[in-house]
Design an enzyme around this catalytic site. Structure first.
Site, PDB file in Angstrom:
ATOM      1  N   ASN A  92     100.474  36.895  18.232  1.00  0.00           N
ATOM      2  CA  ASN A  92     100.556  35.848  19.251  1.00  0.00           C
ATOM      3  C   ASN A  92     101.825  35.978  20.074  1.00  0.00           C
ATOM      4  O   ASN A  92     101.809  35.761  21.292  1.00  0.00           O
ATOM      5  CB  ASN A  92     100.494  34.472  18.582  1.00  0.00           C
ATOM      6  CG  ASN A  92      99.114  34.161  18.051  1.00  0.00           C
ATOM      7  OD1 ASN A  92      98.112  34.486  18.684  1.00  0.00           O
ATOM      8  ND2 ASN A  92      99.049  33.532  16.885  1.00  0.00           N
TER       9      ASN A  92
ATOM     10  N   ASN B 139      92.392  38.660  17.391  1.00  0.00           N
ATOM     11  CA  ASN B 139      93.001  39.340  16.250  1.00  0.00           C
ATOM     12  C   ASN B 139      92.423  40.734  16.028  1.00  0.00           C
ATOM     13  O   ASN B 139      93.141  41.649  15.608  1.00  0.00           O
ATOM     14  CB  ASN B 139      92.818  38.506  14.977  1.00  0.00           C
ATOM     15  CG  ASN B 139      93.746  37.313  14.934  1.00  0.00           C
ATOM     16  OD1 ASN B 139      94.746  37.255  15.640  1.00  0.00           O
ATOM     17  ND2 ASN B 139      93.402  36.340  14.100  1.00  0.00           N
TER      18      ASN B 139
ATOM     19  N   HIS C 274      91.891  27.538  14.683  1.00  0.00           N
ATOM     20  CA  HIS C 274      91.222  28.704  14.104  1.00  0.00           C
ATOM     21  C   HIS C 274      91.750  29.070  12.718  1.00  0.00           C
ATOM     22  O   HIS C 274      90.997  29.197  11.755  1.00  0.00           O
ATOM     23  CB  HIS C 274      91.387  29.908  15.029  1.00  0.00           C
ATOM     24  CG  HIS C 274      90.888  29.693  16.409  1.00  0.00           C
ATOM     25  ND1 HIS C 274      89.551  29.732  16.741  1.00  0.00           N
ATOM     26  CD2 HIS C 274      91.555  29.432  17.570  1.00  0.00           C
ATOM     27  CE1 HIS C 274      89.404  29.517  18.037  1.00  0.00           C
ATOM     28  NE2 HIS C 274      90.598  29.331  18.557  1.00  0.00           N
TER      29      HIS C 274
END
Length: 338
Positions: free
Chosen positions: A51, A178, A262
């Site tokens: 991130n 991801n 998430h």
């Protein structure tokens, strides 16, 4: 050949967990959940660039653990870059700090001198069949660990990821962040011979922190005011001029009733698997496609013995939020000032 069944632990004891993550707003919320849920024992945190960059995600992990009252949990930094591809990030979702609008004090603790793969291999190897490995960021560290120690796949109690999708992606029409951030690592991980429990967008986009949820968080003391609410409030709040190596097709799911949490879902499944509906499948990761790199190609029709994954497809949303908020409420920072 089918993936071997995971080793199992005694159900009455808390599940020992190592969390490999890239905090990140929802990673931060997942860390707090792991600290507060009585059925989880957070044995270690490893970090990976995702991130935001590695130095920032590592500092975030340490700061969040301190806020959550778990400063003794060891934190080991991992890979700063993907295996083969140029690095990317999700500052356009999580902000420059990685924590949205939250502003936590710099951590007092320092990360371990050992690296993420060492912590994972050593901790799991010392307690075979006892540690559940949960990954909520790009899978670079996990790929490096399982490539260095293939026996890891048979030593974990379970392996759970937040990542992928059986349907559409969120950074491209085909790929979830991801997996798209390091498809080659994901391909290694899905091919390592274990069963991957994939908690992807099919399930996580159902777990949204809408207005009613956020109203409940307002009663959680400093935890709510310093992290949960400003973190959620800063989701998708980065400057639109931020360069995007992976331009999002939908940022955190697009128009909705609040941001999806998430990464909390992956740990929630470990803590309370009955809240999730899962289906066995064969998952392969696309690494060569011009338009589809990072896609988790999911075959629910795979014959017996061909599956390598258990894919979460549904969530009991009210039950999920009751459990998650109860866990957050157990953290000392959630208590009223006295």
């Amino acid at each position: 050949m089918s993936a071997p069944p995971p080793a199992r632990r005694a159900p009455e004891s808390p599940r020992k967990v190592i969390l490999d993550c890239d905090p990140g707003i929802d990673d931060a919320l997942a860390i707090v959940f792991a600290c507060g849920h009585l059925g989880l024992d957070l044995c270690g945190v490893t970090t990976v660039a995702g991130n935001v960059g590695l130095e920032r995600v590592t500092a975030n992990a340490l700061s969040v653990l301190e806020l959550a009252g778990c400063p003794g949990v060891p934190v080991a930094p991992g890979s700063p870059v993907p295996l083969l591809r140029p690095p990317t990030d999700a500052r356009y979702v999580h902000g420059e700090s990685g924590l949205g609008l939250a502003r936590l004090p710099p951590p007092q603790a320092r990360p371990l001198d050992m690296g993420a793969t060492d912590l994972i291999i050593d901790t799991v190897g010392a307690s075979p069949g006892e540690i559940t490995l949960v990954a909520t960021g790009p899978l670079t560290n996990i790929a490096l660990a399982v490539r260095r120690q293939p026996a890891l796949a048979g030593q974990v109690a379970d392996f759970v990821i937040m990542g992928g999708s059986a349907a559409r992606g969120n950074v491209t029409p085909a790929a979830e962040f991801n997996i798209a951030a390091d498809p080659e690592a994901a391909a290694i991980v899905f091919g390592a011979g274990w069963r991957v429990t994939m908690v992807g967008l099919d399930a996580t986009l159902q777990a949204r922190a809408g207005r009613a949820v956020q109203e409940r968080l307002a009663g959680l003391g400093r935890l709510g005011s310093d992290l949960l609410l400003p973190g959620l409030g800063g989701y998708r709040g980065a400057d639109d001029t931020t360069p995007r190596q992976l331009a999002p097709a939908a940022v955190a799911g697009g128009a909705d009733d609040g941001p999806a949490v998430h990464d909390v879902c992956a740990l929630a499944l470990v803590a309370e698997p009955g809240l999730f509906g899962c289906q066995p499948a064969r998952v392969e990761v696309e690494t060569a496609g011009r338009w589809t790199a990072g896609m988790t190609v999911t075959d629910f029709r795979a014959r017996a013995g061909e599956g390598n994954a258990l894919v979460a497809t549904s969530v009991d949303v009210p039950g999920f939020w009751d459990m998650v908020i109860a866990a957050w409420a157990r953290v000392p920072a959630a208590q009223p000032a006295g």
